[in-house]
Design a protein around this motif. Structure first.
Motif, mmCIF file in Angstrom:
data_model
loop_
_atom_site.group_PDB
_atom_site.id
_atom_site.type_symbol
_atom_site.label_atom_id
_atom_site.label_comp_id
_atom_site.label_asym_id
_atom_site.label_seq_id
_atom_site.Cartn_x
_atom_site.Cartn_y
_atom_site.Cartn_z
ATOM 1 N N ALA A 86 0.846 -1.211 0.000
ATOM 2 C CA ALA A 86 0.000 0.000 0.000
ATOM 3 C C ALA A 86 0.872 1.250 0.000
ATOM 4 O O ALA A 86 0.576 2.233 -0.690
ATOM 5 N N SER A 87 1.957 1.204 0.763
ATOM 6 C CA SER A 87 2.882 2.337 0.812
ATOM 7 C C SER A 87 3.538 2.556 -0.551
ATOM 8 O O SER A 87 3.591 3.685 -1.050
ATOM 9 N N ALA A 88 4.032 1.481 -1.156
ATOM 10 C CA ALA A 88 4.680 1.591 -2.469
ATOM 11 C C ALA A 88 3.704 2.133 -3.507
ATOM 12 O O ALA A 88 4.058 3.022 -4.292
ATOM 13 N N ASP A 89 2.481 1.620 -3.510
ATOM 14 C CA ASP A 89 1.466 2.100 -4.461
ATOM 15 C C ASP A 89 1.238 3.598 -4.293
ATOM 16 O O ASP A 89 1.129 4.339 -5.273
ATOM 17 N N SER A 90 1.180 4.028 -3.054
ATOM 18 C CA SER A 90 0.941 5.448 -2.763
ATOM 19 C C SER A 90 2.112 6.312 -3.203
ATOM 20 O O SER A 90 1.924 7.374 -3.797
ATOM 21 N N ILE A 91 3.316 5.854 -2.908
ATOM 22 C CA ILE A 91 4.512 6.617 -3.293
ATOM 23 C C ILE A 91 4.594 6.750 -4.810
ATOM 24 O O ILE A 91 4.847 7.833 -5.335
ATOM 25 N N VAL A 92 4.352 5.657 -5.514
ATOM 26 C CA VAL A 92 4.399 5.701 -6.987
ATOM 27 C C VAL A 92 3.336 6.668 -7.512
ATOM 28 O O VAL A 92 3.579 7.407 -8.463
ATOM 29 N N LYS A 93 2.208 6.686 -6.865
ATOM 30 C CA LYS A 93 1.112 7.562 -7.326
ATOM 31 C C LYS A 93 1.470 9.047 -7.204
ATOM 32 O O LYS A 93 1.136 9.838 -8.079
ATOM 33 N N VAL A 94 2.149 9.429 -6.115
ATOM 34 C CA VAL A 94 2.363 10.858 -5.866
ATOM 35 C C VAL A 94 3.771 11.364 -6.166
ATOM 36 O O VAL A 94 3.981 12.570 -6.230
ATOM 37 N N ALA A 95 4.739 10.465 -6.366
ATOM 38 C CA ALA A 95 6.108 10.915 -6.616
ATOM 39 C C ALA A 95 6.190 11.663 -7.933
ATOM 40 O O ALA A 95 5.545 11.296 -8.913
ATOM 41 N N LEU A 96 6.995 12.693 -7.934
ATOM 42 C CA LEU A 96 7.179 13.521 -9.130
ATOM 43 C C LEU A 96 8.581 13.320 -9.698
ATOM 44 O O LEU A 96 9.533 13.083 -8.947
ATOM 45 N N PRO A 97 8.711 13.432 -11.022
ATOM 46 C CA PRO A 97 10.052 13.345 -11.609
ATOM 47 C C PRO A 97 10.955 14.425 -10.996
ATOM 48 O O PRO A 97 10.483 15.499 -10.620
#
Length: 140
Positions: free
Chosen positions: A68-79
């Motif tokens: 769940a944490s990884a999914d969230s990080i991938v969703k909001v991380a910016l280049p």
């Protein structure tokens, strides 16, 4: 768009990310993400305190919480966000193999999301902000 949540609401839920129950931690990630995304929409930035808490959850002993944490990080991380990408990469050195795998998989997903895998020219000029750079560096 709905109004952003009051900061007190997010502040009250973030401590649930370290609850003794994995079910509570996983649910808290989903709740925090929903509220934080509303705050991001209203404020123009994802709340840093929430992002830090999500990064900490990558080290959770429970696989569902790490996912769940990884999914969230991938969703909001910016280049080009070297802080977030480096923080994920640091967890590739964790003593727990499951944490290392989750962190590595998260970097791969970020590299794909940012287009670094298909087009190396899209790689950030700052190596610290390149998921692929960290994968290559830590994989050797």
């Amino acid at each position: 768009a709905p109004p952003p949540p009051p900061p007190a609401v997010l502040a009250a839920i973030v401590p649930c990310l370290t609850d003794l129950s994995a079910c509570v931690r996983e649910s808290a990630i989903q709740c925090v993400m929903s509220l934080a995304l509303r705050a991001e929409e209203a404020l123009g930035a994802f709340p840093h305190k929430v992002l830090k808490a999500l990064l900490d959850c990558l080290q959770d002993p429970d696989g569902r919480v790490r996912t769940a944490s990884a999914d969230s990080i991938v969703k909001v991380a910016l280049p080009d966000d070297a802080r977030v990408i480096s923080a994920v990469a640091e967890r590739m050195l964790h003593e727990d193999g499951e944490v290392r795998r989750a962190s590595s998989a998260t970097l791969v997903r970020l590299a794909i999301k940012f287009g670094e895998v298909d087009d190396p020219s899209r790689r950030s000029r700052d190596p610290e902000a390149s998921p692929l750079w960290h994968i290559e560096r830590l994989g050797n």
